[in-house]
Design an enzyme around this catalytic site. Sequence first.
Site, PDB file in Angstrom:
ATOM      1  N   TYR A  31      -4.399   5.940  -4.178  1.00  0.00           N
ATOM      2  CA  TYR A  31      -2.784   6.269  -5.069  1.00  0.00           C
ATOM      3  C   TYR A  31      -3.697   6.224  -6.378  1.00  0.00           C
ATOM      4  O   TYR A  31      -3.908   4.524  -7.276  1.00  0.00           O
ATOM      5  CB  TYR A  31      -1.482   5.115  -4.553  1.00  0.00           C
ATOM      6  CG  TYR A  31      -1.651   3.835  -4.660  1.00  0.00           C
ATOM      7  CD1 TYR A  31      -2.659   2.941  -3.318  1.00  0.00           C
ATOM      8  CD2 TYR A  31      -1.380   2.623  -5.664  1.00  0.00           C
ATOM      9  CE1 TYR A  31      -2.852   1.578  -4.047  1.00  0.00           C
ATOM     10  CE2 TYR A  31      -1.378   1.723  -5.641  1.00  0.00           C
ATOM     11  CZ  TYR A  31      -1.255   0.886  -5.020  1.00  0.00           C
ATOM     12  OH  TYR A  31      -2.074  -0.140  -4.640  1.00  0.00           O
ATOM     13  N   ARG A  99      -5.808  13.742  15.302  1.00  0.00           N
ATOM     14  CA  ARG A  99      -6.183  12.487  14.588  1.00  0.00           C
ATOM     15  C   ARG A  99      -7.720  11.628  15.649  1.00  0.00           C
ATOM     16  O   ARG A  99      -7.943  12.219  16.293  1.00  0.00           O
ATOM     17  CB  ARG A  99      -5.274  11.376  15.554  1.00  0.00           C
ATOM     18  CG  ARG A  99      -5.082   9.722  14.934  1.00  0.00           C
ATOM     19  CD  ARG A  99      -4.845   9.037  15.816  1.00  0.00           C
ATOM     20  NE  ARG A  99      -5.664   7.182  15.328  1.00  0.00           N
ATOM     21  CZ  ARG A  99      -6.583   7.099  15.595  1.00  0.00           C
ATOM     22  NH1 ARG A  99      -7.302   7.326  16.438  1.00  0.00           N
ATOM     23  NH2 ARG A  99      -6.748   5.979  15.333  1.00  0.00           N
ATOM     24  N   LYS A 143      -8.520   1.907  -5.041  1.00  0.00           N
ATOM     25  CA  LYS A 143      -7.352   1.398  -5.291  1.00  0.00           C
ATOM     26  C   LYS A 143      -6.444   2.513  -3.940  1.00  0.00           C
ATOM     27  O   LYS A 143      -6.182   3.629  -3.644  1.00  0.00           O
ATOM     28  CB  LYS A 143      -6.299   2.653  -6.271  1.00  0.00           C
ATOM     29  CG  LYS A 143      -5.416   1.012  -6.487  1.00  0.00           C
ATOM     30  CD  LYS A 143      -5.065   1.414  -8.125  1.00  0.00           C
ATOM     31  CE  LYS A 143      -3.434   1.463  -7.828  1.00  0.00           C
ATOM     32  NZ  LYS A 143      -3.066  -0.398  -7.631  1.00  0.00           N
ATOM     33  N   GLU A 176      -9.403 -11.900  -7.106  1.00  0.00           N
ATOM     34  CA  GLU A 176      -7.632 -11.151  -8.627  1.00  0.00           C
ATOM     35  C   GLU A 176      -6.888 -11.590  -7.411  1.00  0.00           C
ATOM     36  O   GLU A 176      -6.582 -12.437  -6.082  1.00  0.00           O
ATOM     37  CB  GLU A 176      -8.164  -9.762  -8.181  1.00  0.00           C
ATOM     38  CG  GLU A 176      -7.793  -8.748  -6.591  1.00  0.00           C
ATOM     39  CD  GLU A 176      -8.075  -7.588  -6.977  1.00  0.00           C
ATOM     40  OE1 GLU A 176      -7.668  -7.012  -8.100  1.00  0.00           O
ATOM     41  OE2 GLU A 176      -8.456  -6.727  -5.701  1.00  0.00           O
ATOM     42  N   LEU A 200     -10.135  -4.752  -8.215  1.00  0.00           N
ATOM     43  CA  LEU A 200      -9.789  -3.589  -8.803  1.00  0.00           C
ATOM     44  C   LEU A 200     -10.065  -3.066 -10.144  1.00  0.00           C
ATOM     45  O   LEU A 200      -9.351  -4.577 -10.670  1.00  0.00           O
ATOM     46  CB  LEU A 200      -8.130  -3.214  -8.778  1.00  0.00           C
ATOM     47  CG  LEU A 200      -8.064  -1.999  -9.128  1.00  0.00           C
ATOM     48  CD1 LEU A 200      -7.973  -0.502  -8.268  1.00  0.00           C
ATOM     49  CD2 LEU A 200      -5.992  -1.580  -9.068  1.00  0.00           C
TER      50      LEU A 200
END
Length: 289
Positions: A31, A99, A143, A176, A200
């Site tokens: 995302y 799945r 991300k 972070e 990130l």
Amino acid sequence: MQVFLNGQFLNKEDAKVSVFDRGFLFGDGVYEVIPVYANKMFRFHEHIVRLENSLNAIHINNPYNQSEWQNICQDLIKVSQSGDNKALYIQVTRGVSERQHLYEDTMVPTVFVMCNKIYSRPFDEGVGAIIHEDIRWHRCDIKAITLLPNILLRQLAKDTGGAYEAILIRDNKVTEGAASNVFIVKGTSVYTPPKDGSILPGITRDLLVELLRDSGQLVYEEAISLEALKDADEVWLTGSTTGVAPVIQIDGISVGNGKPGGLWKSANNIFNAYIEKIKKITIRVIFVL
Ligand code: PDD
């Protein structure tokens, strides 16, 4: 509210995704969050490049080129509610299949985009943080939508006396925050951890480093030990929905004198001035058109 789903603009009530989507079953997707100030996307190119990097890293073909992404995002901004500060949320998952862990290269990704108001609280008074072991995986440069550790850590921070963020430690070094990058100040110098797989590569982080260096401020992209964090004169958090937030307390102990520091004030002023400049450029462009 309108959202974009797989090539269509839909009312949010009509946007439906299969329960066999691998995003739902496995968290198999990535995302982006792009801030929008005065209807102008902030650092759009940088966010789309990072999305492309995340997609490449998990072997999903980017479904759109940069100008297609731009058109989708701009169309959504146009139909989204009024308001000065918004954020676009882009999510791409590997798509729908039975799945099973293995996936086919031929899968069609699911693409979802929405544009929301940012409901961030004012951070100028400073926020609290906790320190916690970094319990995430080793590819935090991607991300990924799989955010279970981040959610648990942020919630733990809130449940620990209303702290805003968990500052994460791996191998005795700061990585972070659960949803932000970390800066510290010692004396007259600013430090932030280097961009490797453990963080990130924050767009706000990069911009702040650039703006501070342009202003003559020394900024070191270096490892920060736990001791250095505890001993810092100032600690800041950066992020698309956070801006540049001063941390005034860590684990209940004051950072510096327990108030937002002097270097934070100038960094925040520089950052806000940059955003105001971007907003004005937008107005001029609209006027010319
Ligand atoms: N998160 N580190 C992590 C783990 C993050 O989740 C974020 C942002 C950042 C800051 O990156 P940027 O400056 O590019 O926003 C750093 C977004 C806002 C989120 O998950 O909602």
